[in-house]
Design an enzyme around this catalytic site. Structure first.
Site, short mmCIF file in Angstrom:
data_model
loop_
_atom_site.label_atom_id
_atom_site.label_comp_id
_atom_site.label_asym_id
_atom_site.label_seq_id
_atom_site.Cartn_x
_atom_site.Cartn_y
_atom_site.Cartn_z
CG ASP A 78 -0.09 -0.26 2.51
OD1 ASP A 78 1.13 -0.05 2.50
OD2 ASP A 78 -0.69 -0.67 3.53
CD GLU A 129 0.67 -6.62 3.13
OE1 GLU A 129 0.68 -5.38 3.00
OE2 GLU A 129 1.46 -7.22 3.91
CD GLU A 161 0.36 4.24 4.64
OE1 GLU A 161 -0.57 4.89 5.17
OE2 GLU A 161 1.55 4.54 4.80
CG HIS A 206 6.64 3.98 10.10
ND1 HIS A 206 5.88 4.21 8.98
CD2 HIS A 206 6.53 2.66 10.36
CE1 HIS A 206 5.35 3.06 8.57
NE2 HIS A 206 5.72 2.12 9.40
NE ARG A 215 3.90 9.59 4.44
CZ ARG A 215 4.67 10.51 3.87
NH1 ARG A 215 4.33 11.77 3.89
NH2 ARG A 215 5.78 10.16 3.27
CG HIS A 271 10.80 5.46 9.72
ND1 HIS A 271 11.00 6.48 8.82
CD2 HIS A 271 10.20 4.47 9.01
CE1 HIS A 271 10.54 6.12 7.63
NE2 HIS A 271 10.04 4.89 7.72
#
Ligand code: UD1
Ligand code: UDP
Length: 393
Positions: free
Chosen positions: A95, A117, A131, A216, A218, A248
């Site tokens: 994604d 996936e 995503e 990590h 967003r 990250h």
């Protein structure tokens, strides 16, 4: 048949590595790899570890890249690769922006797209962002949808995408099993890896157990990360916890984490680890605290309790099996849940059962069999796991 695999970030590379290996050893396939370089050092670590050579590296990463500028660079650079290679099929994973733009670039050139996936859903476009939108878009464009679980397949059928779905298991379990086997079979390697983590011996001497942290997402930037760091700062006041956090490289993550957590003896902010080292640390962890997708799938397979710093997950199977709990990003809730797992052995034992709802190590084999028309049996994952996991459910 020429297959062009396109990926660009750390998790895609880890999960594509077993597929790329299986494609390379298939007789009827010419396998070509294009990495976009959406990530740089975090991608290189995986390429090196799994010994994958890319025929194309688009090197698109820029510091603090925006989604739009990244997408524009990807479109610009993917077009010529697709034109030069003219593959029979493009393979994308998951994604990320790389996966979404690669699928669309192939679609624009009428090249069939297979999605590995496929079918993961939270039902909420803002979480994970962007995503959830990416994976929906890719599934609409794909003609082979490789769903990791029965639940993911059901999500796809609910979107009228039946007829192209194959349940394969998640290739992350293939990658994990390969790596665990490599560590298990080599005592010298175990010693070498452990020697690179001096805090393990310190923690053992002081009677402290390991809390392994990654984060990590967003949608957690800003308030979410402030909450996560506050929780970790509070937890570091305890004398029985050693916190290890491979941070990250995104400056939106690295900045606040360093500012709020540096200078504490039992908090180790370290650089992102290669997969071999990270798997070894998961094996040593008492509890894993994360917002990562991949870690939610791997840690249950290692029998490690996982607390997920999100309100909703597209991976409800391990929540259903009782090895993962959603705790959000509010400090008090994170602290209470971590404390419970450190203080209450019975609760910890309840979580620390090996659960493998995501795969059996043969997902890549199934994907290649499906692509080449060889008969195989689909992965059978726990039924009824299609419910979306919610933190407050
Ligand atoms: C991306 C994916 C996310 C995935 C995550 C895995 C998107 C929109 N997001 O998020 O789905 O879960 O990767 O980690 O596709 N950086 C470096 N070196 C690296 C990698 C990153 O310096 O090796 C820094 C750069 O400043 C870069 C920034 O991190 O601009 C953000 O990278 P990006 O790939 O855009 O987003 P991630 O948050 O990593
Ligand atoms: N991982 C790693 N090194 C680290 C942290 C994580 O190799 O320092 C691995 C982890 O085992 C998992 C993957 O990276 O396979 C997850 O990547 P990330 O959390 O960045 O992305 P997500 O899975 O959330 O998309």
């Amino acid at each position: 048949m020429k297959i062009l695999s396109i990926f660009g970030t750390r998790p895609e590379a880890i999960k594509m590595a077993p597929v790329v290996r299986a494609l390379a050893s298939a007789d009827d396939i010419e396998s070509v790899v294009c990495v976009t370089g959406q990530h740089k050092s975090m991608l290189d670590q995986v390429m090196h570890l799994f010994d994958i050579t890319a025929q194309h590296n688009l090197e698109v990463m820029q510091p603090e890249q925006t989604l739009n500028s990244l997408s524009a660079r990807l479109f610009e650079k993917l077009g010529p690769v697709l034109e030069a290679e003219r593959p029979d099929r493009v393979l994308v994973h998951g994604d990320t922006t790389t996966a979404a733009i690669a699928a669309m670039a192939a679609f624009h050139q009428r090249i069939p797209v297979a999605h590995i996936e496929a079918g993961l859903r939270t039902g909420n476009m803002q979480q994970p962002w962007p995503e959830e939108m990416n994976r929906r878009n890719i599934d609409v464009m794909g003609d082979y949808l490789f769903a990791p679980t029965a639940g993911a397949a059901e999500n796809l059928r609910n979107e009228n995408l039946a007829g192209r779905i194959i349940v394969t298991g998640n290739t992350v379990i293939d990658a994990l099993q390969l790596t665990v086997q490599r560590i298990r079979s080599d005592v010298a390697l175990q010693q070498l890896l452990d020697a690179e983590f001096p805090f393990l011996a310190d923690a053992r001497r002081a009677g402290r157990k390991l809390l392994l942290v990654t984060g990590h997402r967003r949608e957690n930037f800003g308030a979410g990360f402030a909450g996560i760091c506050q929780a970790l700062a509070q937890l570091s006041e305890r004398d029985d916890i050693e916190i290890v956090y491979p941070v990250h490289l995104n400056p939106q993550v690295l900045g606040p984490v360093k500012a709020m957590l540096s200078g504490r003896d039992n908090v180790h902010l370290i650089a992102p680890l290669d997969y071999l080292h990270f798997v070894r640390l998961m094996q040593h962890a008492h509890v894993v605290l994360t917002d990562s997708g991949g870690v939610q799938e791997e840690a249950p397979a290692l029998g490690k309790p996982v607390l997920v710093m999100r309100d909703v997950t597209e991976r409800p199977e391990a929540v259903a099996s009782g090895t993962v709990r959603l705790v959000g990003t509010v400090p008090a809730r994170i602290v209470a849940n971590v404390a419970e797992l450190f203080d209450n052995a019975a609760v910890h034992a309840g979580f620390a059962r090996k659960a493998n709802p995501y795969g059996d190590g043969r997902s890549a084999q199934r994907i290649v069999a499906a692509l080449t028309g060889v008969p195989f049996t689909e992965f059978s994952s726990p039924a009824g796991a299609s419910v979306v996991g919610h933190a407050r459910a």
